[in-house]
Design a protein around this motif. Structure first.
Motif, short mmCIF file in Angstrom:
data_model
loop_
_atom_site.label_atom_id
_atom_site.label_comp_id
_atom_site.label_asym_id
_atom_site.label_seq_id
_atom_site.Cartn_x
_atom_site.Cartn_y
_atom_site.Cartn_z
N LEU A 1 0.82 -1.20 0.00
CA LEU A 1 0.00 0.00 0.00
C LEU A 1 0.86 1.26 0.00
CD1 LEU A 1 -2.68 1.51 0.29
CD2 LEU A 1 -2.49 1.18 2.75
N CYS A 2 1.91 1.26 0.79
CA CYS A 2 2.78 2.44 0.84
C CYS A 2 3.42 2.72 -0.52
CB CYS A 2 3.86 2.24 1.90
SG CYS A 2 3.23 2.20 3.59
N CYS A 3 3.78 1.67 -1.24
CA CYS A 3 4.34 1.86 -2.58
C CYS A 3 3.31 2.41 -3.55
CB CYS A 3 4.91 0.54 -3.09
SG CYS A 3 6.28 -0.12 -2.12
N LEU A 4 2.02 2.16 -3.26
CA LEU A 4 0.95 2.59 -4.16
C LEU A 4 0.45 4.00 -3.85
CD1 LEU A 4 -0.84 1.44 -6.48
CD2 LEU A 4 -2.46 0.72 -4.73
N LEU A 5 0.77 4.53 -2.68
CA LEU A 5 0.21 5.81 -2.26
C LEU A 5 0.51 6.97 -3.20
CD1 LEU A 5 0.63 5.72 1.63
CD2 LEU A 5 -1.46 5.48 0.27
N PRO A 6 1.71 7.08 -3.82
CA PRO A 6 1.90 8.18 -4.77
C PRO A 6 0.90 8.16 -5.93
CG PRO A 6 4.01 7.27 -4.11
CD PRO A 6 2.98 6.38 -3.54
N LYS A 7 0.59 6.98 -6.45
CA LYS A 7 -0.41 6.90 -7.51
C LYS A 7 -1.79 7.28 -6.99
CE LYS A 7 1.78 3.37 -10.40
NZ LYS A 7 1.62 2.02 -11.02
N VAL A 8 -2.07 6.87 -5.76
CA VAL A 8 -3.36 7.21 -5.16
C VAL A 8 -3.49 8.73 -5.01
CG1 VAL A 8 -4.78 6.97 -3.09
CG2 VAL A 8 -3.58 4.99 -4.00
N LYS A 9 -2.44 9.37 -4.59
CA LYS A 9 -2.49 10.82 -4.41
C LYS A 9 -2.66 11.54 -5.75
CE LYS A 9 0.00 14.73 -2.42
NZ LYS A 9 1.24 15.20 -1.76
N SER A 10 -2.11 10.97 -6.80
CA SER A 10 -2.20 11.62 -8.12
C SER A 10 -3.63 11.66 -8.66
CB SER A 10 -1.30 10.90 -9.12
OG SER A 10 -1.75 9.57 -9.35
N THR A 11 -4.56 10.89 -8.05
CA THR A 11 -5.95 10.91 -8.51
C THR A 11 -6.76 12.04 -7.90
OG1 THR A 11 -6.64 9.38 -6.75
CG2 THR A 11 -5.90 8.40 -8.83
N LEU A 12 -6.19 12.78 -6.97
CA LEU A 12 -6.93 13.83 -6.28
C LEU A 12 -6.91 15.13 -7.07
CD1 LEU A 12 -5.65 13.22 -2.64
CD2 LEU A 12 -7.80 12.44 -3.65
N LYS A 13 -7.97 15.90 -6.88
CA LYS A 13 -8.07 17.23 -7.46
C LYS A 13 -8.45 18.21 -6.34
CE LYS A 13 -9.54 15.84 -12.10
NZ LYS A 13 -10.59 15.95 -13.13
N ILE A 14 -7.78 19.32 -6.34
CA ILE A 14 -8.01 20.34 -5.31
C ILE A 14 -8.77 21.50 -5.94
CG2 ILE A 14 -6.87 21.93 -3.71
CD1 ILE A 14 -6.70 18.97 -2.97
N PRO A 15 -9.81 22.03 -5.32
CA PRO A 15 -10.26 21.79 -3.93
C PRO A 15 -11.34 20.72 -3.79
CG PRO A 15 -11.38 23.69 -4.81
CD PRO A 15 -10.49 23.20 -5.92
N THR A 16 -11.74 20.08 -4.89
CA THR A 16 -12.85 19.13 -4.82
C THR A 16 -12.58 18.01 -3.84
OG1 THR A 16 -13.30 19.61 -7.15
CG2 THR A 16 -14.33 17.65 -6.20
N ASP A 17 -11.37 17.45 -3.87
CA ASP A 17 -11.04 16.28 -3.06
C ASP A 17 -10.19 16.66 -1.84
OD1 ASP A 17 -12.33 14.66 -4.93
OD2 ASP A 17 -10.54 14.58 -6.17
N LYS A 18 -10.45 17.84 -1.31
CA LYS A 18 -9.64 18.28 -0.17
C LYS A 18 -9.83 17.37 1.04
CE LYS A 18 -8.60 22.40 2.56
NZ LYS A 18 -8.94 23.82 2.81
#
Length: 861
Positions: A623-640
């Motif tokens: 999971l820790c290795c996957l977290l950078p990809k997970v973070k790249s799916t966020l959009k600010i401010p919608t997914d704050k």
């Protein structure tokens, strides 16, 4: 030996028994210890560590063992890269001396090392020819055939790089004496192969004056081995001297060799004739080549079976090469000859050869199998020979027999060439659908593996290749396709050949473009989930996971999508086995690859973060290795709020993690996450490409939902007699057919906007027309501009489509499965009701209208 007891008993009575057993074991090991190196041998093999690489190489070549000398020769390319001058001055002369008395292993190693030095270009070609060429020529006639061939391969590679003058003086001039009858057979064979290589090096007049006399002499050698070798080199000689000299010099030699008493010579002459067909004019083909070929075909069945395999292999090239000079009778004769070869060896089993009294020997059986295999290899060429329009009349029976041949190599070859056959048939491809089903259900997995290589292309041709095959009647052309595909997968799953199973699952990702969404859901989608849960091979599980994500991506029913998503979260993400939870993370990677960012954040973001509390360290580590990809799916401010959840999970891992390996990866991941930049809803240049790709995925997801809603509305309206709406629908349908440009520029209506209800109905009808043509492929070029949404602001159309993708464009759908994450529950996996969804949309719309001025200012920046 004493009997082995179940429990170790170290009592006084049994202790001496164990000691006796250990003593017997030491007696057994004594001969092994005696076979080790003695101190004297170890001293002799020891080298001073202070010596340099060059000095050590010289010392080992002078006084070392054979194995040490072989090691130095193998290390020659490394020495040439490090210090080429000293290596040429000190090491290479020692190698030259040692090779005179060296064994086979050192000779083979030296040939490979010399070739490596040439390929790496460690020295100039002039230096190489001065230092290495003489050593190669000296060892060329080694008494061992394997060593001689190794040095010959090195020499042939060197000839291509050497300048012409060097080849002429160092190789071509000594070749005159080496090709004489007084020399050994081995020397003359080497001369033949050098002739073929040298012929492409010089101009035609030099070859005519210096090479052709030697070629004629070797073609008339007393040994059939030399004549055969020279005959095979005549193709290279002909390419070097050109068309005119080939006609006057090479062709007469080939005609004479084709009537040679040695069968191997005749075979070499026949194959050379076939390869040189493009260099002969029509007169030579009709007057010289065609009579020879006809005699070959006649003799192959009567007295000379050795040419039969070669004839069947070259028959496709031969028939198409002589196509222009065939009379209709000759054309039919060669076609019948091919049909006869394709069933060779099967007549007796079918009762067509009752006069044959002698049983086929094992050697004949192998030869007949090779002939039928070659016929299968040449089948696409024979379709060209008879014209694809005449396939069903002339070649379908042969195709049927080859696909049902009792031998696996024949069916394997047919499976390999099936795609080429399908391409040639084009609109008549439906005539071979039964054979496709037969090969899919073949008992040999090798045949299935060969067919699966081009399975997506074959299925695409099968379903869309015919002129009368529309999107509504795809499966009518192949009624047994789905049972054959499921049977093939089950047979691959029960076998030990997991690579075939993995390949099959990867290719099954093409099925959304072939069969309907419901058939995939009921026949394949749940099977993929079962494979992920029960299979024990990791590559197979990953292949099934990715194919499952593709099926989910193109599924057209919201209920089915929700069911699959729920099963993925419950059975994989929350499964009892840590192995399933690991596969859930793999599946999430495929989800991020295939779906939009909003889709992942809505359904899978929070279930992924829950695994930070997993009791198994390997799951947390992955999971820790996957977290950078997970973070790249966020959009600010919608997914704050989702970003805050991610940061909270990282803090907990840093504070509470006890496993050292996981903690190390967490710290490294934190540094990577800090360096990452999160995309915002507004347009930014550095996120341009990724943003457009994500918008395209999101647009396609919305289009699927839109089509589902419009199809439901169509089914409701079919029972009503609304004449006004029907007339408007027919008018829109005619307009959409006459102008494709208007269909591209249709804008999506926003529920609750100021537009009238009649306009909204018209646009929904036009969308329904578009959705009907979207039954097979979700991705289509004509929907490229569908994401342009109406906007009251003064921004440009392109900027509006980019900036409003997450807001106004999404608000056009009453379906809430792909809702934007501007609402507060965007990360939850629960499915809210349609009424609450509409309220959230209206509130989001009001918020959007309130912020139009600020967004317009950001767009201008």
């Amino acid at each position: 030996m004493r009997p082995i007891i179940s429990k170790m008993d170290f009592s006084h009575s049994n202790l001496f028994g164990y000691i006796e057993d250990l003593q017997e074991l030491t007696i057994i090991e004594r001969p092994v210890r005696r076979s080790l190196k003695t101190p004297e041998e170890i001293e002799r093999l020891t080298v001073d560590e202070e010596l340099s690489d060059i000095e050590r190489a010289v010392y080992l070549l002078s006084s070392g063992q054979d194995i040490q000398g072989t090691s130095v020769v193998a290390n020659l390319p490394v020495l040439m890269r490090q210090n080429p001058a000293e290596t040429l001055r000190r090491v290479l002369p020692k190698i030259r001396e040692v090779l005179h008395v060296a064994g086979v292993e050192m000779q083979l190693t030296a040939a490979v090392s010399f070739l490596t030095v040439l390929q790496e270009e460690s020295v100039s070609i002039h230096t190489y020819s001065h230092s290495f060429l003489h050593i190669i020529l000296q060892n060329l006639e080694h008494r061992d055939a394997g060593v001689s061939n190794a040095w010959l391969e090195t020499l042939l590679a060197v000839i291509e790089a050497l300048p012409k003058e060097t080849v002429r003086h160092e190789i071509l001039n000594p070749l005159v004496s080496k090709a004489q009858l007084s020399q050994t057979i081995q020397s003359r064979l080497v001369s033949c192969k050098i002739m073929g290589k040298v012929a492409n090096k010089f101009e035609a007049h030099i070859i005519k004056r210096e090479v052709l006399p030697l070629v004629k002499s070797l073609c008339q050698d007393v040994e059939y081995e030399v004549r055969t070798c020279m005959c095979r080199q005549l193709e290279h000689v002909a390419r070097g001297i050109g068309t005119e000299l080939t006609k006057t010099v090479v062709l007469p030699e080939l005609v004479e060799l084709a009537r040679d008493e040695g069968s191997s010579v005749r075979l070499a002459a026949f194959e050379t004739l076939v390869n040189l067909l493009d260099m002969f004019d029509a007169d030579d083909r009709s007057q010289t080549v065609l009579p020879l070929v006809k005699s070959f075909c006649e003799k192959s069945f009567k007295a000379d079976e050795s040419i039969l395999v070669s004839l069947s292999f070259h028959l496709g090239k031969l028939c198409n090469g002589l196509y222009g000079i065939f009379t209709p009778e000759q054309h039919l004769r060669f076609l019948e000859f091919y049909k006869k070869l394709s069933t060779l060896g099967l007549q007796q089993e079918n009762g067509h050869n009752d006069n044959q009294l002698q049983l086929q020997t094992l050697e004949q059986e192998k030869k007949y199998i090779s002939v039928r295999k070659n016929c299968a290899y040449n089948f696409p060429a024979m379709i060209v020979f008879v014209d694809p329009k005449n396939f069903h009349l002339e070649l379908y029976s042969v195709f049927f027999c080859l696909c049902h041949d009792p031998e696996v190599p024949v069916r394997y070859t047919m499976a390999t060439s099936f795609f080429e056959v399908a391409k040639l048939l084009n609109s008549d491809v439906y005539t071979i659908h039964k054979e496709l089903v037969t090969l899919l259900q073949d008992e040999s997995l090798e045949v299935l593996d060969a067919l699966v290589g081009h399975l997506p292309e074959i299925l695409e041709l099968m379903t869309n290749g015919g002129e009368n095959n529309g999107s509504e009647s795809k499966l009518l052309s192949i009624p047994d396709l789905i049972p054959a595909l499921t049977t093939a997968e089950q047979r691959a799953a029960t076998s030990l050949k997991w690579r075939t199973h993995e390949k099959l699952l990867q290719k099954y990702a093409c099925l959304p473009h072939i069969i309907s969404s419901d058939q995939i859901y009921y026949r394949f989608l749940h099977r993929m989930l079962t494979i992920i849960l029960t299979n024990n091979v990791l590559p197979v599980q990953k292949a099934a996971a990715r194919t499952l994500c593709v099926y989910l991506r193109y599924n057209r029913k919201q209920e089915q999508r929700h069911e699959v998503i729920q099963k993925l979260i419950e059975q994989l993400g929350q499964g009892k086995s840590y192995w399933n939870r690991l596969r859930f993370l793999d599946t999430c990677e495929f989800i991020m690859e295939l779906f939009s960012k909003s889709f992942f954040c809505k359904y899978f973001f929070l279930p992924v973060l829950e695994l930070t509390h997993d009791p198994v360290a390997n799951v947390r580590m992955k999971l820790c290795c996957l977290l950078p990809k997970v973070k790249s799916t966020l959009k600010i401010p919608t997914d704050k709020h989702l970003l805050q959840q991610l940061e909270l999970c990282i803090r907990k891992l840093l504070c509470q993690e006890k496993d050292k390996d996981v903690l190390t990866i967490v710290k490294r991941t934190v540094l990577e996450l800090d360096r990452m930049e999160i995309s915002v809803d507004a347009f930014q240049k550095r996120f341009y490409e990724n943003g457009l790709l994500d918008q395209e995925k999101e647009r396609q997801e919305h289009l699927l939902l839109e089509m589902e809603q419009l199809e439901k509305e169509k089914q409701k309206n079919e029972g009503r007699s609304t004449n006004i709406n029907d007339k408007m629908f027919e008018k829109k349908r005619r307009d959409s057919k006459t102008s494709s440009v208007l269909a591209k520029s249709i804008n999506l209506s926003v529920p609750g906007s100021s537009s009238g209800t009649s306009t909204g109905k018209e646009e929904k009808k036009s969308k329904l027309v578009r959705s009907q043509s979207f039954s097979t492929q979700v991705l289509h070029p004509k929907y490229s501009n569908i994401d342009k949404c109406p906007n009251k602001s003064s921004t440009t159309g392109y900027t509006s489509s980019v900036s409003g993708m997450g807001k106004s464009c999404m608000l056009s759908f009453s379906d809430d499965s792909f809702r934007t994450h501007s609402t507060g529950n965007s990360g939850n996996a629960t499915f809210p009701s349609s009424s609450s969804s509409r309220n959230l949309f209206n509130s989001a719309d009001r918020k959007n209208n309130g912020n139009k001025e600020s967004q317009s200012r950001k767009m201008s920046m």
